[in-house]
Design an enzyme around this catalytic site. Structure first.
Site, PDB file in Angstrom:
ATOM      1  N   SER A  25       0.795  -1.226   0.000  1.00 49.38           N
ATOM      2  CA  SER A  25       0.000   0.000   0.000  1.00 49.38           C
ATOM      3  C   SER A  25       0.827   1.276   0.000  1.00 49.38           C
ATOM      4  O   SER A  25       2.049   1.246   0.011  1.00 49.38           O
ATOM      5  CB  SER A  25      -0.950   0.043   1.192  1.00 49.38           C
ATOM      6  OG  SER A  25      -0.207   0.229   2.383  1.00 49.38           O
ATOM      7  N   THR A  57      -1.536   0.461  -6.334  1.00 47.30           N
ATOM      8  CA  THR A  57      -1.666  -0.047  -4.978  1.00 47.30           C
ATOM      9  C   THR A  57      -2.948   0.525  -4.385  1.00 47.30           C
ATOM     10  O   THR A  57      -3.752   1.124  -5.090  1.00 47.30           O
ATOM     11  CB  THR A  57      -0.415   0.299  -4.131  1.00 47.30           C
ATOM     12  OG1 THR A  57      -0.477  -0.429  -2.896  1.00 47.30           O
ATOM     13  CG2 THR A  57      -0.265   1.783  -3.874  1.00 47.30           C
ATOM     14  N   TYR A  58      -3.141   0.337  -3.089  1.00 45.35           N
ATOM     15  CA  TYR A  58      -4.309   0.883  -2.408  1.00 45.35           C
ATOM     16  C   TYR A  58      -3.841   1.820  -1.303  1.00 45.35           C
ATOM     17  O   TYR A  58      -2.692   1.768  -0.867  1.00 45.35           O
ATOM     18  CB  TYR A  58      -5.198  -0.238  -1.855  1.00 45.35           C
ATOM     19  CG  TYR A  58      -4.512  -1.096  -0.818  1.00 45.35           C
ATOM     20  CD1 TYR A  58      -4.642  -0.810   0.540  1.00 45.35           C
ATOM     21  CD2 TYR A  58      -3.709  -2.168  -1.186  1.00 45.35           C
ATOM     22  CE1 TYR A  58      -4.000  -1.575   1.491  1.00 45.35           C
ATOM     23  CE2 TYR A  58      -3.059  -2.941  -0.247  1.00 45.35           C
ATOM     24  CZ  TYR A  58      -3.217  -2.644   1.090  1.00 45.35           C
ATOM     25  OH  TYR A  58      -2.567  -3.401   2.034  1.00 45.35           O
ATOM     26  N   GLY A  73       5.612  -2.217   1.598  1.00 48.53           N
ATOM     27  CA  GLY A  73       5.726  -3.496   0.916  1.00 48.53           C
ATOM     28  C   GLY A  73       6.628  -3.390  -0.302  1.00 48.53           C
ATOM     29  O   GLY A  73       7.516  -2.532  -0.362  1.00 48.53           O
ATOM     30  N   PRO A  74       6.412  -4.244  -1.302  1.00 49.98           N
ATOM     31  CA  PRO A  74       7.274  -4.247  -2.484  1.00 49.98           C
ATOM     32  C   PRO A  74       7.370  -2.886  -3.177  1.00 49.98           C
ATOM     33  O   PRO A  74       8.395  -2.572  -3.785  1.00 49.98           O
ATOM     34  CB  PRO A  74       6.620  -5.291  -3.395  1.00 49.98           C
ATOM     35  CG  PRO A  74       5.895  -6.201  -2.463  1.00 49.98           C
ATOM     36  CD  PRO A  74       5.413  -5.320  -1.349  1.00 49.98           C
ATOM     37  N   ALA A  75       6.326  -2.067  -3.077  1.00 45.90           N
ATOM     38  CA  ALA A  75       6.347  -0.735  -3.703  1.00 45.90           C
ATOM     39  C   ALA A  75       7.466   0.135  -3.143  1.00 45.90           C
ATOM     40  O   ALA A  75       7.932   1.063  -3.811  1.00 45.90           O
ATOM     41  CB  ALA A  75       5.002  -0.044  -3.517  1.00 45.90           C
TER      42      ALA A  75
END
Length: 111
Positions: A25, A57-58, A73-75
């Site tokens: 996110s 993403t959100y 996260g991965p972002a």
């Protein structure tokens, strides 16, 4: 039939944090979310002006007036603290609907 149109755009958001091992996110200051008419869990496109990376993403609601813009996260691998972002949301609308006005928030100028 529905078409996708620009609903909201936050321009020149500065990355203030990143947490690689969070589940995912983008965390956004809740006051900025309100100005941009973006709600928690809404899907957004994130465009990094520094490196050209784009991702979806959100949104997670951040503390009000904190100026928080944090990729999780991965972002988090797609940005560095201090990078400038465009955060964009879209809406599905009937193509016959006229006068659709997106909500634009420019954090560089304060508009």
């Amino acid at each position: 039939m529905l078409i996708s149109v620009l609903k909201s755009k936050i321009s020149y958001a500065t990355v203030t944090g990143k947490d690689l091992f969070y589940v995912g996110s983008i965390t956004i200051d809740s006051e900025i979310m309100k100005q941009a008419n973006i709600i928690e869990n809404e899907k957004v496109q994130v465009v990094n002006l520094n490196n050209g990376a784009r991702l979806e993403t959100y949104v997670i609601k951040g503390e009000p007036n904190s100026k928080t813009i944090a990729l999780n996260g991965p972002a988090a691998r797609r940005c560095e603290i201090g990078d400038q972002l465009f955060i964009i949301s879209y809406a599905q609308v009937d193509p016959t609907r006229e006068n659709i006005k997106p909500k634009l928030v420019d954090l560089k100028t304060g508009d």
